[in-house]
Design a protein around this motif. Structure first.
Motif, PDB file in Angstrom:
ATOM      1  N   LYS A 291     -26.174  84.556  54.703  1.00  0.00           N
ATOM      2  CA  LYS A 291     -25.798  85.300  53.504  1.00  0.00           C
ATOM      3  C   LYS A 291     -25.328  84.322  52.435  1.00  0.00           C
ATOM      4  CE  LYS A 291     -24.410  89.596  55.800  1.00  0.00           C
ATOM      5  NZ  LYS A 291     -23.334  90.600  55.973  1.00  0.00           N
ATOM      6  N   GLY A 292     -25.472  84.724  51.185  1.00  0.00           N
ATOM      7  CA  GLY A 292     -25.020  83.879  50.083  1.00  0.00           C
ATOM      8  C   GLY A 292     -25.446  84.476  48.758  1.00  0.00           C
ATOM      9  N   THR A 293     -25.521  83.631  47.753  1.00  0.00           N
ATOM     10  CA  THR A 293     -26.051  84.026  46.447  1.00  0.00           C
ATOM     11  C   THR A 293     -27.090  82.990  46.026  1.00  0.00           C
ATOM     12  OG1 THR A 293     -24.250  82.869  45.319  1.00  0.00           O
ATOM     13  CG2 THR A 293     -23.959  85.225  45.695  1.00  0.00           C
ATOM     14  N   LEU A 294     -27.939  83.364  45.074  1.00  0.00           N
ATOM     15  CA  LEU A 294     -28.996  82.472  44.616  1.00  0.00           C
ATOM     16  C   LEU A 294     -28.680  81.909  43.234  1.00  0.00           C
ATOM     17  CD1 LEU A 294     -32.227  84.416  45.676  1.00  0.00           C
ATOM     18  CD2 LEU A 294     -30.991  82.645  46.926  1.00  0.00           C
ATOM     19  N   ALA A 295     -29.031  80.650  43.047  1.00  0.00           N
ATOM     20  CA  ALA A 295     -28.861  79.976  41.752  1.00  0.00           C
ATOM     21  C   ALA A 295     -30.118  79.168  41.457  1.00  0.00           C
ATOM     22  CB  ALA A 295     -27.631  79.068  41.786  1.00  0.00           C
ATOM     23  N   ASN A 296     -30.258  78.775  40.205  1.00  0.00           N
ATOM     24  CA  ASN A 296     -31.407  77.952  39.777  1.00  0.00           C
ATOM     25  C   ASN A 296     -32.741  78.576  40.180  1.00  0.00           C
ATOM     26  OD1 ASN A 296     -29.583  76.000  38.796  1.00  0.00           O
ATOM     27  ND2 ASN A 296     -29.456  75.031  40.814  1.00  0.00           N
ATOM     28  N   ILE A 297     -32.882  79.862  39.944  1.00  0.00           N
ATOM     29  CA  ILE A 297     -34.110  80.576  40.297  1.00  0.00           C
ATOM     30  C   ILE A 297     -35.230  80.196  39.329  1.00  0.00           C
ATOM     31  CG2 ILE A 297     -35.170  82.847  40.593  1.00  0.00           C
ATOM     32  CD1 ILE A 297     -32.328  83.930  41.146  1.00  0.00           C
ATOM     33  N   LYS A 298     -36.353  79.751  39.894  1.00  0.00           N
ATOM     34  CA  LYS A 298     -37.511  79.387  39.081  1.00  0.00           C
ATOM     35  C   LYS A 298     -38.738  80.092  39.629  1.00  0.00           C
ATOM     36  CE  LYS A 298     -35.604  74.823  37.943  1.00  0.00           C
ATOM     37  NZ  LYS A 298     -35.789  73.353  38.063  1.00  0.00           N
ATOM     38  N   GLU A 299     -39.465  80.764  38.774  1.00  0.00           N
ATOM     39  CA  GLU A 299     -40.626  81.540  39.194  1.00  0.00           C
ATOM     40  C   GLU A 299     -41.919  80.844  38.774  1.00  0.00           C
ATOM     41  OE1 GLU A 299     -40.243  85.469  37.716  1.00  0.00           O
ATOM     42  OE2 GLU A 299     -38.432  85.933  38.859  1.00  0.00           O
ATOM     43  N   TYR A 300     -42.842  80.724  39.732  1.00  0.00           N
ATOM     44  CA  TYR A 300     -44.174  80.174  39.479  1.00  0.00           C
ATOM     45  C   TYR A 300     -45.199  81.249  39.824  1.00  0.00           C
ATOM     46  CZ  TYR A 300     -41.375  75.908  39.554  1.00  0.00           C
ATOM     47  OH  TYR A 300     -40.414  74.967  39.315  1.00  0.00           O
ATOM     48  N   GLU A 301     -46.467  80.904  39.778  1.00  0.00           N
ATOM     49  CA  GLU A 301     -47.507  81.914  39.967  1.00  0.00           C
ATOM     50  C   GLU A 301     -47.425  82.589  41.329  1.00  0.00           C
ATOM     51  OE1 GLU A 301     -52.385  82.365  39.712  1.00  0.00           O
ATOM     52  OE2 GLU A 301     -51.418  80.467  39.194  1.00  0.00           O
ATOM     53  N   ASN A 302     -47.369  81.818  42.397  1.00  0.00           N
ATOM     54  CA  ASN A 302     -47.318  82.390  43.746  1.00  0.00           C
ATOM     55  C   ASN A 302     -46.088  81.949  44.527  1.00  0.00           C
ATOM     56  OD1 ASN A 302     -49.880  83.795  43.675  1.00  0.00           O
ATOM     57  ND2 ASN A 302     -50.824  81.755  43.704  1.00  0.00           N
ATOM     58  N   GLU A 334     -37.388  92.356  42.183  1.00  0.00           N
ATOM     59  CA  GLU A 334     -36.870  91.351  41.259  1.00  0.00           C
ATOM     60  C   GLU A 334     -35.455  90.970  41.664  1.00  0.00           C
ATOM     61  OE1 GLU A 334     -36.106  90.722  36.459  1.00  0.00           O
ATOM     62  OE2 GLU A 334     -37.202  92.481  37.180  1.00  0.00           O
ATOM     63  N   ILE A 335     -35.225  89.684  41.850  1.00  0.00           N
ATOM     64  CA  ILE A 335     -33.923  89.208  42.308  1.00  0.00           C
ATOM     65  C   ILE A 335     -32.878  89.357  41.201  1.00  0.00           C
ATOM     66  CG2 ILE A 335     -32.628  87.187  43.087  1.00  0.00           C
ATOM     67  CD1 ILE A 335     -35.240  86.130  44.287  1.00  0.00           C
ATOM     68  N   ASP A 336     -31.726  89.894  41.570  1.00  0.00           N
ATOM     69  CA  ASP A 336     -30.580  89.957  40.665  1.00  0.00           C
ATOM     70  C   ASP A 336     -29.619  88.837  41.063  1.00  0.00           C
ATOM     71  OD1 ASP A 336     -28.328  90.441  39.169  1.00  0.00           O
ATOM     72  OD2 ASP A 336     -28.286  92.605  39.548  1.00  0.00           O
ATOM     73  N   PRO A 337     -29.512  87.759  40.271  1.00  0.00           N
ATOM     74  CA  PRO A 337     -28.669  86.616  40.668  1.00  0.00           C
ATOM     75  C   PRO A 337     -27.187  86.948  40.760  1.00  0.00           C
ATOM     76  CG  PRO A 337     -29.435  86.369  38.401  1.00  0.00           C
ATOM     77  CD  PRO A 337     -30.170  87.545  38.965  1.00  0.00           C
ATOM     78  N   LYS A 338     -26.783  88.114  40.252  1.00  0.00           N
ATOM     79  CA  LYS A 338     -25.368  88.496  40.309  1.00  0.00           C
ATOM     80  C   LYS A 338     -24.987  89.081  41.664  1.00  0.00           C
ATOM     81  CE  LYS A 338     -25.254  89.581  35.360  1.00  0.00           C
ATOM     82  NZ  LYS A 338     -25.066  90.672  34.349  1.00  0.00           N
ATOM     83  N   LEU A 339     -25.991  89.513  42.424  1.00  0.00           N
ATOM     84  CA  LEU A 339     -25.719  90.169  43.701  1.00  0.00           C
ATOM     85  C   LEU A 339     -25.963  89.220  44.869  1.00  0.00           C
ATOM     86  CD1 LEU A 339     -27.379  93.682  43.170  1.00  0.00           C
ATOM     87  CD2 LEU A 339     -24.971  93.068  42.941  1.00  0.00           C
ATOM     88  N   PRO A 340     -25.207  89.372  45.952  1.00  0.00           N
ATOM     89  CA  PRO A 340     -25.423  88.543  47.147  1.00  0.00           C
ATOM     90  C   PRO A 340     -26.748  88.883  47.814  1.00  0.00           C
ATOM     91  CG  PRO A 340     -23.789  90.248  47.595  1.00  0.00           C
ATOM     92  CD  PRO A 340     -24.058  90.307  46.118  1.00  0.00           C
ATOM     93  N   VAL A 341     -27.250  87.941  48.605  1.00  0.00           N
ATOM     94  CA  VAL A 341     -28.495  88.146  49.334  1.00  0.00           C
ATOM     95  C   VAL A 341     -28.278  87.814  50.808  1.00  0.00           C
ATOM     96  CG1 VAL A 341     -29.983  87.612  47.374  1.00  0.00           C
ATOM     97  CG2 VAL A 341     -29.299  85.776  48.928  1.00  0.00           C
ATOM     98  N   THR A 342     -29.121  88.394  51.635  1.00  0.00           N
ATOM     99  CA  THR A 342     -29.227  87.984  53.036  1.00  0.00           C
ATOM    100  C   THR A 342     -30.644  87.473  53.234  1.00  0.00           C
ATOM    101  OG1 THR A 342     -27.626  89.657  53.736  1.00  0.00           O
ATOM    102  CG2 THR A 342     -29.020  88.687  55.439  1.00  0.00           C
ATOM    103  N   VAL A 343     -30.758  86.273  53.776  1.00  0.00           N
ATOM    104  CA  VAL A 343     -32.045  85.582  53.862  1.00  0.00           C
ATOM    105  C   VAL A 343     -32.415  85.340  55.318  1.00  0.00           C
ATOM    106  CG1 VAL A 343     -33.243  83.418  53.360  1.00  0.00           C
ATOM    107  CG2 VAL A 343     -31.773  84.453  51.628  1.00  0.00           C
ATOM    108  N   LEU A 344     -33.670  85.598  55.630  1.00  0.00           N
ATOM    109  CA  LEU A 344     -34.245  85.168  56.900  1.00  0.00           C
ATOM    110  C   LEU A 344     -35.210  84.039  56.555  1.00  0.00           C
ATOM    111  CD1 LEU A 344     -34.704  85.595  59.971  1.00  0.00           C
ATOM    112  CD2 LEU A 344     -36.572  87.136  59.358  1.00  0.00           C
ATOM    113  N   GLY A 345     -34.908  82.830  57.037  1.00  0.00           N
ATOM    114  CA  GLY A 345     -35.709  81.686  56.630  1.00  0.00           C
ATOM    115  C   GLY A 345     -35.988  80.728  57.769  1.00  0.00           C
ATOM    116  N   ARG A 346     -37.007  79.904  57.560  1.00  0.00           N
ATOM    117  CA  ARG A 346     -37.404  78.893  58.546  1.00  0.00           C
ATOM    118  C   ARG A 346     -36.902  77.535  58.075  1.00  0.00           C
ATOM    119  NH1 ARG A 346     -43.601  78.458  60.897  1.00  0.00           N
ATOM    120  NH2 ARG A 346     -43.107  77.302  62.798  1.00  0.00           N
ATOM    121  N   VAL A 347     -36.219  76.832  58.938  1.00  0.00           N
ATOM    122  CA  VAL A 347     -35.581  75.565  58.579  1.00  0.00           C
ATOM    123  C   VAL A 347     -36.630  74.465  58.409  1.00  0.00           C
ATOM    124  CG1 VAL A 347     -33.952  73.788  59.325  1.00  0.00           C
ATOM    125  CG2 VAL A 347     -33.455  76.206  59.774  1.00  0.00           C
TER     126      VAL A 347
END
Length: 369
Positions: A291-302, A334-347
């Motif tokens: 869990k955490g929050t997101l910063a420096n969000i950058k969007e590209y084509e895919n 669409e990500i809201d950077p003001k709200l926390p997120v829960t992420v499932l990710g591969r290290v």
């Protein structure tokens, strides 16, 4: 006996008071933020109330918690039909049949699409109000749980019929005895001292003895059969970055091909960021839920990139900042950077830093802070 909050909502749904059930449930989104049944129920209330945007949002949250529920997939299929997205609806129905063979609603929908799958026919079907025929069937628990005497009778009948002790202990044993996932005899190695197991050239992160290599190799096989893919991956990485010979490493990599991508509700051995940072190469390709929050969000084509501020979901303390890549298929909102997120990710390790490839993520519909 007074009904629980969930039972109250189910009672309203049984009376077809979908709007009232929806309003009642929406007032408890924060308290039930980790409950699959709550979000499934709320999404279904929205679906029956024809609030398709609300149904989509709450179903997405439910899917992030439990991705393989056939009733949820039926609801999502109905939403896809409403949007005339026939390919996605077909995929949903086929998944339903994978998890619940013979499901009547899925078979009925597939038969309908086979005969009336054109966009024009589908539009007429939706406009007629008949889409409800393909909604998940509402199932309620309150009818039984609100009658304690009924539960007592059921338990007594079961005990008298097959013996209480045998029944309950038998059920426990069945649950513990999981079936083997794969026949891995071809991957077993003979550690008898006669085989050449180590590479004498090059540099390695881990210099293992024969005893240590045998232990890691057998643990990887054992954890895999116990459905603990993360724990198996740690032992595989220990071998891959060790002085073991190519054959041993090749078999370890083959084992990785049998592993499954987990969901939020199936991940095992979830490791913390601090634990991974101590020996990051041991945890490459493990899956984590943070869990955490997101910063420096950058969007590209895919692709979307962002920094995950791990542990900052409460706005009190940052455990660390982890770069993350999010492919388009993993992001359905669409990500809201003001709200926390829960992420499932591969290290992963990029530029000598721990990073994540995002598999799935969700945000609470309302802030918890």
């Amino acid at each position: 006996m007074a009904r629980t909050f969930i039972e109250q909502a189910e009672f309203l749904l049984s009376k077809k008071e979908y709007g009232k059930a929806k309003n009642l449930l929406e007032g408890k989104v924060i308290q039930y933020r980790e409950s699959f049944h709550f979000f499934y129920l709320l999404g279904t209330a929205c679906l029956y109330d024809r609030d398709y945007q609300g149904a989509k949002a709450y179903y997405q949250r439910a899917k992030a918690i439990k991705s393989r529920d056939p009733d949820l997939l039926l609801g999502m299929a109905a939403l896809n039909l409403n949007r005339q997205n026939v390919p996605m609806a077909l995929e949903n129905y086929l998944e339903v049949l994978d998890y619940r063979p013979g499901d009547k609603t899925a078979l009925k929908a597939l038969n309908f699409l086979k005969k009336h799958g054109t966009q024009e026919e589908l539009l007429r079907f939706v406009d007629s109000g008949r889409l409800k025929e393909f909604f998940p069937v509402l199932k309620f628990k309150f009818a039984v749980t609100s009658r304690p005497w009924f539960r007592v009778i059921v338990v007594l009948l079961l005990l008298s019929a097959i013996g209480g002790v045998v029944f309950f202990t038998g059920r426990m044993k069945v649950k513990e005895q999981l079936p083997p996932r794969a026949d891995l005899e071809s991957l077993e190695l003979a550690f008898d001292g006669d085989n050449e197991l180590f590479d004498s050239t090059g540099t390695f992160r881990y210099i293992l003895t024969e005893e240590e290599l045998e232990e890691s190799y057998n643990l990887a096989l054992k954890y895999f059969q116990e459905y603990r893919d993360n724990a198996a991956q740690v032992e595989i990485n220990r071998i891959l970055y060790s002085n073991a010979v190519y054959k041993v490493k090749k078999n370890a990599r083959i084992l990785m091909d049998y592993m499954e991508v987990p969901a939020f509700d199936t991940i095992s051995d979830n490791y913390s960021l601090s634990q991974i940072q101590k020996e990051p190469y041991l945890y490459i390709d493990c899956y984590v839920q943070w869990k955490g929050t997101l910063a420096n969000i950058k969007e590209y084509e895919n692709l979307t990139t962002a920094d995950l501020l791990v542990g900052y979901d409460t706005k009190h303390r940052v455990e660390g900042i982890v770069p993350m890549e999010i492919k388009a298929e993993a992001l359905s909102f669409e990500i809201d950077p003001k709200l926390p997120v829960t992420v499932l990710g591969r290290v992963k390790i990029r530029d000598s830093r721990v990073s994540l490839d995002c598999v799935s993520l969700y945000q609470n519909i309302k802030s918890e802070i």
